[in-house]
Every structure is written in structure tokens, then in C-alpha cells.
Design a protein around this motif. Structure first.
Motif, PDB file in Angstrom:
ATOM      1  N   SER A 213       0.961  -0.919   0.532  1.00 39.08           N
ATOM      2  CA  SER A 213       0.035   0.213  -0.120  1.00 39.08           C
ATOM      3  C   SER A 213       1.021   1.559  -0.018  1.00 39.08           C
ATOM      4  CB  SER A 213      -0.910  -0.221   1.302  1.00 39.08           C
ATOM      5  OG  SER A 213       0.095  -0.097   2.387  1.00 39.08           O
ATOM      6  N   GLY A 214       0.197   1.793  -0.161  1.00 40.23           N
ATOM      7  CA  GLY A 214       0.763   3.538  -0.034  1.00 40.23           C
ATOM      8  C   GLY A 214       2.053   3.933  -1.330  1.00 40.23           C
ATOM      9  N   GLY A 218       7.760   5.199   3.122  1.00 38.67           N
ATOM     10  CA  GLY A 218       6.602   5.706   4.300  1.00 38.67           C
ATOM     11  C   GLY A 218       7.210   5.093   5.368  1.00 38.67           C
ATOM     12  N   ALA A 219       6.096   4.991   6.536  1.00 39.89           N
ATOM     13  CA  ALA A 219       6.423   4.501   7.824  1.00 39.89           C
ATOM     14  C   ALA A 219       5.082   3.296   8.143  1.00 39.89           C
ATOM     15  CB  ALA A 219       6.774   5.199   8.783  1.00 39.89           C
ATOM     16  N   HIS A 419      13.753  -1.531  -2.635  1.00 39.76           N
ATOM     17  CA  HIS A 419      14.000   0.020  -2.397  1.00 39.76           C
ATOM     18  C   HIS A 419      14.001  -0.128  -0.669  1.00 39.76           C
ATOM     19  CE1 HIS A 419      13.775   3.945  -2.303  1.00 39.76           C
ATOM     20  NE2 HIS A 419      14.940   4.708  -2.919  1.00 39.76           N
ATOM     21  N   MET A 420      14.754   0.335   0.230  1.00 40.36           N
ATOM     22  CA  MET A 420      14.520   0.062   1.354  1.00 40.36           C
ATOM     23  C   MET A 420      14.353   1.674   1.974  1.00 40.36           C
ATOM     24  SD  MET A 420      13.708  -1.950   3.790  1.00 40.36           S
ATOM     25  CE  MET A 420      14.507  -3.699   3.453  1.00 40.36           C
ATOM     26  N   SER A 421      13.093   2.467   2.377  1.00 43.64           N
ATOM     27  CA  SER A 421      13.082   3.426   2.939  1.00 43.64           C
ATOM     28  C   SER A 421      12.831   3.580   4.186  1.00 43.64           C
ATOM     29  CB  SER A 421      12.044   4.423   2.012  1.00 43.64           C
ATOM     30  OG  SER A 421      10.677   3.382   2.283  1.00 43.64           O
ATOM     31  N   MET A 422      13.330   2.496   4.872  1.00 39.32           N
ATOM     32  CA  MET A 422      12.345   2.135   6.666  1.00 39.32           C
ATOM     33  C   MET A 422      13.135   1.197   7.537  1.00 39.32           C
ATOM     34  SD  MET A 422       9.823   1.041   8.126  1.00 39.32           S
ATOM     35  CE  MET A 422       9.302   1.148   9.889  1.00 39.32           C
ATOM     36  N   HIS A 439       6.131  -1.616   0.321  1.00 39.45           N
ATOM     37  CA  HIS A 439       4.801  -2.867   0.926  1.00 39.45           C
ATOM     38  C   HIS A 439       5.568  -2.560   2.496  1.00 39.45           C
ATOM     39  CE1 HIS A 439       4.511  -4.933  -3.587  1.00 39.45           C
ATOM     40  NE2 HIS A 439       6.120  -4.107  -4.204  1.00 39.45           N
ATOM     41  N   GLN A 440       4.543  -3.254   3.153  1.00 43.36           N
ATOM     42  CA  GLN A 440       5.413  -3.465   4.368  1.00 43.36           C
ATOM     43  C   GLN A 440       5.329  -4.431   5.031  1.00 43.36           C
ATOM     44  OE1 GLN A 440       1.830  -1.803   3.152  1.00 43.36           O
ATOM     45  NE2 GLN A 440       3.488   0.284   2.688  1.00 43.36           N
ATOM     46  N   VAL A 441       6.856  -5.137   4.721  1.00 40.18           N
ATOM     47  CA  VAL A 441       7.555  -5.914   5.762  1.00 40.18           C
ATOM     48  C   VAL A 441       8.310  -6.116   6.821  1.00 40.18           C
ATOM     49  CG1 VAL A 441       7.791  -6.404   3.305  1.00 40.18           C
ATOM     50  CG2 VAL A 441       9.692  -4.964   4.753  1.00 40.18           C
TER      51      VAL A 441
END
Length: 457
Positions: A213-214, A218-219, A419-422, A439-441
Motif C-alpha cells: 500500500s501507499g 513511508g513508515a 528499495h528500502m526507505s524505512m 510494501h510493508q514487510v
């Protein structure tokens, strides 16, 4: 001293036949020797507890079940007898039905021609009536059988009630026993966890994709200080130009997209490196080095404080940019801020913060460039830094605040969506929360622990 098995054997026999364990004792499967000692004559004395299967509390239930089984067996035999008799009587009835049809035809003949009534006709009629005579006891027997069937029905009804009662009683007993075992295991696990000291990162596995999502950045997070029953999730999309925090009651609600509450923050945030800690959101105010503490309970800012000398607004971001200059995080030891300063030549500074006042309690200067770091996270007071936010990233460097020493590492992390942003560690879940290209992982971490023994202080 006599061999141990010589003493154990009679004790085991006694335990099987005459020992009823106390309700407070929950022995494990198999025989257990609780203690052993030597008496005055040199013999080994052992305390032995039988397996759970021989608990005396089950004897009454076993007796009821045996009686029930015997009753059902007797009943089955009676029904079999009734079935054979019914088949025999049915043959009688079929035969008599044919004879009655013949008799009815004879009556019609007589009625149609009364003048031709002869003695011969009376004799035939009498013979037919005599043939039908055996039908009377058969019908009487059917009445008796019908009564017996009614009796069987009543017995079956009573047996059903008894069986249901026993089933409920045994079910309750098994559930209670199971619950006690679960509680016991939880207690043992809690004791074991309490003995675990802060561990060293050895391995990262996963990720597990929780949701997609999103935007690309994000976080999402949970509160490591929350109670085990509180599994709220907070979701913050994008790295700037946003003030909306979405709350979900659980991970399942988060996956289903069922929001429980929405918060409109008074200031925009910068980056994706926010943290929820003990009911409050800590984030970097946009275009500043100010850290904001926002209380979810009161719905307002309770504290805000500038992080002295910290670079901001893409002066010292992670490799992916996105105003990720100041990274707020929490671990087993408390609340932390990761950033860079001109005084430390753009290298990473670690500061431990007071959660109430956001004042810096202590700081450590590292020699790792903030701009060369992909992401970072704290576990037990040690900062772990990845060398990239792209495919092929690995945990490359760690710095221990306990010993003020660093170490180069080589722990791969699977960047599944490139691509990891958080990337943040949650001490309660002992897992890494990640935002991987929309993707929230979740990643699992393997830590090396030293177990404290009971005799250690």
C-alpha cells in the motif's frame, strides 16, 4: 549402595496402584525422579511420580463409561432379537393377508347368492377362520414389541443425557488441563526470556510481506512499550508534505484496511524515520532539526526540542535521500536519535534521549558517514548500519554504546522489492519493520544471547 533400579521398581509399582498426585503437581510425560538420597543403611531413596495418564481423578469417569458400554451392548442384543422376531412375524402376516383376501372373496360370493348357501360353504368358511386364528397371537406379540421399542427409546434418551454429561465433564477437564499446561509453558518462556541478556545480531531472515500500500516511501510501526493485548498499528505514508497518521486496532485490521482512528498532526514530518514509544509519536518536524513528541491519548504535542547541531533537510540523509537526516528509534534500553553533525564531519552520531523531555542523555560519535548508510537500527544499545538501500544490501557496520567500540560485519538482508526507505527494530516483537518500495514487510532477527544461570547475580 544398592543399584538405583532396584529401589525404583517397587516405587513405580506403588505409584501406579496407589498414588494420586496432588492437583498442584503437573508432572511431565514419562517417569520422573524428583530427588534421590541415601538412607542410614546405604540404600538409595527416590521420589517418583507416575505419568499423567494414571491420574486417579479419571477413575470415576472410566467406571461410568464402562457401565454405559455394557448397557449399550445389552441393548444391541435385545434389538437383534427383536429384529429376528419381527422378520418371522412378517412372514406370518404376509401369509394371513393372502388368506384374508380369499375369505373376503368368499363372503362376496355368499352375499351375491344367498339362496345357494349350502353346508359346503359354511365348512369352507369355518376352515378359513381357523387358518386365520394364529394371526391373533402374532398381533398380540406386535403389541408387546411396540411396547419394548418404546422402552428402548426411553433408555436411549436417558443414555444420551448421561453420555453428554460425561462428555462435557471430560471436555472441561481436558480444557482445564490444557490451559494449565499453556500457562505453565508461558511461565517457563517468560522466565527464560527474563534470563536473556541483550544479544548480538547474527542473522536476518525474511521478509514477510504484510501488506502492499501507499507510495514508494513511508513508515509503519507498533509500540514496543504497549501491553501484549495492545497490537495497534500506525501508518504514515510518504516522506514529506503529509500530516495524517492512520491507526489500526491490529495487524489484521491493518491488512484489511479497517482504520480505527485518524490523527492530523500540527506539523508536517520529514523523512520516514519516526517511532511510536509508550503511547507517543516521535518525529522530525519538516525543515528543522526539531523533534516533536505527539501524544495519541491527548491528541496534541506534549514536547518539542531541537537536536543541537544535527543536520536536516537533506544535508546528511541516508543514501536514498528523502529528508532522512534524523532517524528516531527505540530498543530494549530506550529512545534514540541517529543523525550527523558538521562537528563530527558528517559521520553518524548516536544520542540517547529522555522520552519525556527529549533531552539528550548521552552521545557517541562514530566514524561511519551518514550519507553512506542505507538504513540503521538499534538493538540492545548497539547501532547496526546497512551499506545500501538497494538490492544487495547487508548490515556492514555496528557500534556498541556499551563498549564505545565498532565492528565491521557481513549480514545479508534480502531487499525483495529493491528499495528500502524505512527499517526499524521493535524490541517487543523482536523483529525489523520495513517499508520496501510500497510494501510493508517484517524481518526476523537471530540474536546471540548469554543465558544467566540462577546462581548468577
Amino acid at each position: 549402595m544398592r543399584p538405583l533400579f532396584v529401589v525404583l521398581k517397587p516405587l513405580c509399582f506403588l505409584a501406579l496402584l496407589g498414588y494420586c498426585p496432588s492437583a498442584t503437581i503437573r508432572p511431565k510425560e514419562g517417569w520422573q525422579v524428583y530427588s534421590s538420597a541415601q538412607d542410614a543403611d546405604g540404600r538409595c531413596i527416590c521420589t517418583v511420580v507416575a505419568p499423567e495418564q494414571s491420574l486417579c481423578s479419571r477413575d470415576a469417569k472410566s467406571k461410568q463409561l464402562r457401565q454405559l458400554l455394557e448397557k449399550i451392548q445389552n441393548m444391541s442384543q435385545s434389538i437383534e432379537v427383536l429384529n429376528l422376531r419381527t422378520q418371522r412375524d412378517f412372514q406370518y402376516v404376509m401369509k394371513m393377508e393372502s388368506q384374508m383376501k380369499g375369505l373376503r372373496s368368499k363372503f362376496r360370493q355368499i352375499e351375491s347368492n344367498r339362496r345357494t348357501l349350502l353346508t359346503k360353504n359354511f365348512q369352507e368358511l369355518k376352515g378359513k377362520m381357523n387358518e386365520l386364528q394364529p394371526l391373533i397371537p402374532v398381533l398380540e406379540q406386535y403389541k408387546t414389541d411396540a411396547s419394548l421399542i418404546s422402552q428402548f427409546k426411553e433408555e436411549l434418551r436417558n443414555l444420551s443425557v448421561v453420555l453428554m454429561a460425561i462428555q462435557e465433564e471430560i471436555g472441561a477437564y481436558d480444557y482445564e488441563e490444557l490451559q494449565q499446561r499453556v500457562l505453565g509453558l508461558e511461565g517457563r518462556l517468560r522466565n527464560c526470556m527474563n534470563k536473556l541478556t541483550c544479544g548480538k545480531l547474527m542473522k536476518i531472515t525474511g521478509p514477510i510481506t504484510v501488506k502492499t500500500s501507499g507510495t514508494r516511501f513511508g513508515a509503519w510501526m507498533t509500540d514496543p512499550q504497549a501491553s501484549p493485548k495492545n497490537n495497534k498499528v500506525w501508518y504514515m505514508d510518504s516522506y514529506t508534505n503529509n500530516k495524517i497518521v492512520r491507526e489500526y486496532k491490529s495487524v489484521s485490521d491493518f491488512v484489511a484496511g479497517v482504520e480505527s482512528k485518524t490523527y492530523n498532526l500540527p506539523f508536517h514530518w520529514a523523512g520516514t524515520n519516526h517511532v511510536v514509544y509508550n503511547g507517543s509519536l516521535y518525529y522530525n518536524k519538516y525543515q528543522s532539526n526539531i523533534i516533536v513528541r505527539y501524544s495519541f491519548e491527548s491528541g496534541r504535542v506534549t514536547t518539542q526540542r531541537a537536536l543541537e547541531s544535527a543536520g536536516f533537510h537533506n544535508v546528511y540523509p541516508y543514501t536514498w535521500g528523502g529528508f532522512s537526516d534524523i532517524d528516531l528509534m527505540a530498543d530494549e534500553l530506550g529512545l534514540w536519535a541517529i543523525y550527523a553533525t558538521n562537528q563530527n564531519a558528517g559521520n553518524i552520531v548516536i544520542s540517547r534521549l529522555d522520552p519525556q523531555t527529549i533531552q539528550v542523555l548521552n552521545s557517541w560519535n562514530t566514524e561511519y558517514s551518514k550519507r553512506n548508510a542505507g538504513e540503521s537500527f538499534m538493538i540492545c544499545g548497539t547501532l547496526y548500519i546497512t551499506n545500501s538501500h538497494l538490492t544487495g544490501a547487508k548490515v556492514y557496520y555496528s557500534y556498541s554504546t556499551k563498549t564505545s567500540t565498532y565492528e565491521y560485519m557481513d549480514i545479508p538482508i534480502h531487499n525483495q522489492y529493491f528499495h528500502m526507505s524505512m527499517l526499524d527494530y521493535n524490541a517487543r516483537d523482536r523483529a525489523l519493520y520495513g517499508w520496501n518500495n510500497g510494501h510493508q514487510v517484517l524481518f526476523n532477527v537471530t540474536l546471540f544471547h548469554i543465558i544467566k544461570t540462577d546462581d548468577e547475580s
